[in-house]
Design a protein around this motif. Structure first.
Motif, PDB file in Angstrom:
ATOM      1  N   LYS A 120      -8.244   2.601  10.122  1.00 48.04           N
ATOM      2  CA  LYS A 120      -7.915   3.912   9.535  1.00 48.04           C
ATOM      3  C   LYS A 120      -8.131   5.023  10.557  1.00 48.04           C
ATOM      4  O   LYS A 120      -7.262   5.881  10.744  1.00 48.04           O
ATOM      5  CB  LYS A 120      -8.764   4.175   8.306  1.00 48.04           C
ATOM      6  N   GLN A 129      -5.192   7.359  12.075  1.00 48.14           N
ATOM      7  CA  GLN A 129      -5.239   8.797  11.831  1.00 48.14           C
ATOM      8  C   GLN A 129      -5.127   9.565  13.139  1.00 48.14           C
ATOM      9  O   GLN A 129      -4.437  10.584  13.197  1.00 48.14           O
ATOM     10  CB  GLN A 129      -6.538   9.188  11.122  1.00 48.14           C
ATOM     11  N   TYR A 138      -0.748   8.966  11.768  1.00 44.57           N
ATOM     12  CA  TYR A 138      -0.300   8.314  10.542  1.00 44.57           C
ATOM     13  C   TYR A 138      -0.908   9.025   9.334  1.00 44.57           C
ATOM     14  O   TYR A 138      -2.039   9.492   9.383  1.00 44.57           O
ATOM     15  CB  TYR A 138      -0.752   6.855  10.511  1.00 44.57           C
ATOM     16  N   GLY A 139      -0.170   9.069   8.242  1.00 36.66           N
ATOM     17  CA  GLY A 139      -0.673   9.618   6.994  1.00 36.66           C
ATOM     18  C   GLY A 139      -1.448   8.575   6.212  1.00 36.66           C
ATOM     19  O   GLY A 139      -1.375   7.379   6.486  1.00 36.66           O
ATOM     20  N   LYS A 140      -2.191   9.049   5.204  1.00 36.63           N
ATOM     21  CA  LYS A 140      -3.059   8.126   4.479  1.00 36.63           C
ATOM     22  C   LYS A 140      -2.289   7.063   3.707  1.00 36.63           C
ATOM     23  O   LYS A 140      -2.749   5.929   3.590  1.00 36.63           O
ATOM     24  CB  LYS A 140      -4.014   8.871   3.557  1.00 36.63           C
ATOM     25  N   TYR A 141      -1.109   7.389   3.206  1.00 36.94           N
ATOM     26  CA  TYR A 141      -0.343   6.402   2.440  1.00 36.94           C
ATOM     27  C   TYR A 141       0.241   5.315   3.336  1.00 36.94           C
ATOM     28  O   TYR A 141       0.277   4.140   2.958  1.00 36.94           O
ATOM     29  CB  TYR A 141       0.747   7.075   1.611  1.00 36.94           C
ATOM     30  N   LYS A 142       0.656   5.703   4.526  1.00 36.49           N
ATOM     31  CA  LYS A 142       1.176   4.707   5.468  1.00 36.49           C
ATOM     32  C   LYS A 142       0.042   3.777   5.922  1.00 36.49           C
ATOM     33  O   LYS A 142       0.230   2.569   6.042  1.00 36.49           O
ATOM     34  CB  LYS A 142       1.813   5.384   6.670  1.00 36.49           C
ATOM     35  N   LEU A 190      -2.710   3.057   4.193  1.00 38.16           N
ATOM     36  CA  LEU A 190      -3.016   2.184   3.044  1.00 38.16           C
ATOM     37  C   LEU A 190      -2.003   1.070   2.906  1.00 38.16           C
ATOM     38  O   LEU A 190      -2.358  -0.073   2.623  1.00 38.16           O
ATOM     39  CB  LEU A 190      -3.072   3.003   1.756  1.00 38.16           C
ATOM     40  N   PHE A 191      -0.736   1.404   3.099  1.00 33.48           N
ATOM     41  CA  PHE A 191       0.320   0.394   3.018  1.00 33.48           C
ATOM     42  C   PHE A 191       0.091  -0.711   4.037  1.00 33.48           C
ATOM     43  O   PHE A 191       0.176  -1.898   3.706  1.00 33.48           O
ATOM     44  CB  PHE A 191       1.688   1.054   3.238  1.00 33.48           C
ATOM     45  N   HIS A 192      -0.225  -0.342   5.281  1.00 29.82           N
ATOM     46  CA  HIS A 192      -0.452  -1.338   6.336  1.00 29.82           C
ATOM     47  C   HIS A 192      -1.696  -2.173   6.045  1.00 29.82           C
ATOM     48  O   HIS A 192      -1.708  -3.374   6.306  1.00 29.82           O
ATOM     49  CB  HIS A 192      -0.550  -0.672   7.701  1.00 29.82           C
ATOM     50  N   LYS A 228      -2.985  -2.899   3.125  1.00 31.17           N
ATOM     51  CA  LYS A 228      -2.740  -3.811   2.002  1.00 31.17           C
ATOM     52  C   LYS A 228      -1.941  -5.033   2.436  1.00 31.17           C
ATOM     53  O   LYS A 228      -2.115  -6.112   1.903  1.00 31.17           O
ATOM     54  CB  LYS A 228      -2.027  -3.088   0.860  1.00 31.17           C
TER      55      LYS A 228
END
Length: 74
Positions: free
Chosen positions: A55, A59, A63-67, A69-71, A73
Motif C-alpha cells: 500500500k 501510494q 495509485y488511488g486507494k481503490y486501485k 485494494l483491487f490489486h 484482493k
C-alpha cells in the motif's frame, strides 16, 4: 523439512504473500502447508506486513486507494 531451503531461496529474492509462495511450492510438487507455517512462526512470511508495504509503495507511485485494494484482493 523438504522444500524449506527452496522457500528461503525464493523469499530472499522478493517478498511473497502466503498464497504466492503456496503456488510456487505446489509447482515444485512440495507440500506448502508445513513450510508456510514454519516461515510464519519465524516471521519471514507476514501477509499483513506485505499488504502495508505494498500500500505504501503504491501510494508513493500515485495509485488511488481503490486501485490498491483491487490489486491486493487479487
Amino acid at each position: 523439512m523438504e522444500g524449506l531451503d527452496y522457500a528461503f531461496k525464493l523469499i530472499s529474492k522478493k517478498r511473497y504473500t502466503s498464497k504466492e509462495l503456496q503456488e510456487k511450492l505446489e509447482q515444485k510438487g512440495i507440500d506448502p502447508e508445513p513450510i508456510i507455517n514454519r516461515l510464519k512462526e519465524l516471521n519471514y512470511l507476514n501477509d499483513l506486513e506485505y499488504a502495508i508495504d505494498y500500500k505504501n509503495k503504491k501510494q508513493n507511485e500515485g495509485y488511488g486507494k481503490y486501485k490498491i485494494l483491487f490489486h491486493l484482493k487479487n
